[in-house]
Design a protein around this motif. Structure first.
Motif, short mmCIF file in Angstrom:
data_model
loop_
_atom_site.label_atom_id
_atom_site.label_comp_id
_atom_site.label_asym_id
_atom_site.label_seq_id
_atom_site.Cartn_x
_atom_site.Cartn_y
_atom_site.Cartn_z
N THR A 101 0.92 -1.22 -0.12
CA THR A 101 -0.16 0.07 0.11
C THR A 101 0.93 1.25 0.00
OG1 THR A 101 -1.54 -1.25 1.19
CG2 THR A 101 -1.94 1.25 1.34
N LEU A 102 0.46 2.17 -0.72
CA LEU A 102 1.10 3.63 -0.73
C LEU A 102 0.03 4.61 -0.17
CD1 LEU A 102 3.30 3.77 -3.89
CD2 LEU A 102 4.15 3.59 -1.49
N ARG A 103 0.62 5.45 0.43
CA ARG A 103 -0.24 6.69 0.89
C ARG A 103 0.48 7.84 0.41
NH1 ARG A 103 -1.64 4.34 7.09
NH2 ARG A 103 -3.05 2.79 6.40
N LEU A 104 -0.15 9.01 0.69
CA LEU A 104 0.36 10.34 0.43
C LEU A 104 -0.70 11.23 1.21
CD1 LEU A 104 -1.21 12.13 -2.02
CD2 LEU A 104 -0.64 10.06 -3.31
N GLU A 105 0.04 12.61 1.44
CA GLU A 105 -0.70 13.74 1.71
C GLU A 105 -0.35 14.94 0.66
OE1 GLU A 105 -0.82 17.70 3.44
OE2 GLU A 105 0.90 16.60 2.89
N THR A 106 -1.44 15.46 0.33
CA THR A 106 -1.44 16.62 -0.62
C THR A 106 -2.23 17.83 0.00
OG1 THR A 106 -1.03 17.44 -2.71
CG2 THR A 106 -2.97 16.14 -2.09
N GLY A 107 -2.05 18.96 -0.57
CA GLY A 107 -2.97 20.11 -0.21
C GLY A 107 -4.29 20.11 -0.91
N ARG A 108 -5.38 20.58 -0.03
CA ARG A 108 -6.50 20.63 -0.77
C ARG A 108 -6.45 21.37 -1.98
NH1 ARG A 108 -10.39 18.32 1.89
NH2 ARG A 108 -10.18 17.77 3.92
N TYR A 109 -5.78 22.44 -1.94
CA TYR A 109 -5.73 23.55 -3.00
C TYR A 109 -4.90 22.95 -4.30
CZ TYR A 109 -1.15 24.51 -1.08
OH TYR A 109 0.26 24.36 -0.90
N LEU A 110 -4.34 21.82 -4.17
CA LEU A 110 -3.37 21.54 -5.22
C LEU A 110 -4.19 20.59 -6.61
CD1 LEU A 110 -0.17 20.69 -3.28
CD2 LEU A 110 -0.59 22.84 -4.72
N ALA A 111 -5.18 21.42 -6.96
CA ALA A 111 -5.87 20.46 -8.11
C ALA A 111 -5.25 19.70 -9.29
CB ALA A 111 -6.87 21.56 -8.68
N PRO A 112 -3.89 20.15 -9.64
CA PRO A 112 -3.08 19.20 -10.42
C PRO A 112 -2.47 17.98 -9.93
CG PRO A 112 -2.63 21.46 -10.86
CD PRO A 112 -3.58 21.43 -9.45
N ALA A 113 -2.32 18.09 -8.42
CA ALA A 113 -1.71 16.99 -7.78
C ALA A 113 -3.02 16.03 -7.48
CB ALA A 113 -1.16 17.47 -6.36
N ASN A 134 -4.38 18.85 10.14
CA ASN A 134 -3.92 19.98 9.36
C ASN A 134 -5.43 19.92 8.59
OD1 ASN A 134 -3.52 21.30 7.20
ND2 ASN A 134 -1.36 20.84 7.12
N PRO A 135 -6.18 21.01 8.40
CA PRO A 135 -7.35 21.26 7.62
C PRO A 135 -6.95 21.49 6.21
CG PRO A 135 -6.98 23.11 8.88
CD PRO A 135 -6.05 22.16 9.53
N ARG A 136 -5.84 21.77 5.86
CA ARG A 136 -5.46 21.90 4.37
C ARG A 136 -5.16 20.56 3.65
NH1 ARG A 136 -2.86 25.13 7.06
NH2 ARG A 136 -0.80 24.45 6.65
N SER A 137 -5.08 19.60 4.49
CA SER A 137 -4.51 18.25 3.84
C SER A 137 -5.80 17.33 3.38
CB SER A 137 -3.72 17.57 5.12
OG SER A 137 -2.64 18.18 5.21
#
Length: 151
Positions: A101-113, A134-137
């Protein structure tokens, strides 16, 4: 693009990581959190015509689970599919290391990601680890079973 494994302390990796963190800090301002990297992290870097243009890392979380970190493509090289190549290289590395399994975190605002990861089969999961408050995550996860079968 040529993709190579790199030591976490390789100057190429350090420079690309600094650029990635600077871009996030500029977007997030005072709310930017530079999450630390952990023991056992492995980097790959992408080169076009000998120039370093992209990177990403695989960090162990334990029990067959890994985390994608520091995914970055220099702005002038974006929208050419290079991030998909880095992602595929990291998924292959994860399979070689025995991760299921792979997991990741990115920002809510990073639409391309978000589009990249969701298009590659990553699905939303609850915030995990250091990202919980983190509410942005946004956190995502993918089973590597399909990747293993394709290898």
């Amino acid at each position: 693009m040529l993709i190579e494994s790199c030591d976490p302390w390789d100057p190429v990796v350090l420079q690309l990581s600094r650029e990635q963190q600077a871009e996030l800090a500029a977007a997030e301002g005072d709310e930017h959190i530079a999450y630390p990297l952990h023991e056992g992290i492995e980097f790959v870097a992408g080169f076009v015509d000998g120039r370093p243009v992209a990177c990403g890392a695989l960090q162990p979380l334990g029990d067959g689970v890994g985390e994608l970190k520091r995914m970055y493509v220099r702005p002038v090289y974006r929208r050419q599919g290079l991030s998909r190549l880095i992602l595929a290289a990291l998924e292959e590395l994860a399979v070689q290391r025995g991760y299921h399994t792979l997991r990741l975190e990115t920002g809510r605002y990073l639409a391309p990601a978000l589009r990249l990861y969701q298009g590659a089969g990553y699905r939303p999961i609850p915030l995990f680890g250091e990202y919980v408050d983190n509410p942005r995550s946004v956190c995502l996860e993918k089973s590597l079973t399909a990747v293993e079968l394709a290898s």
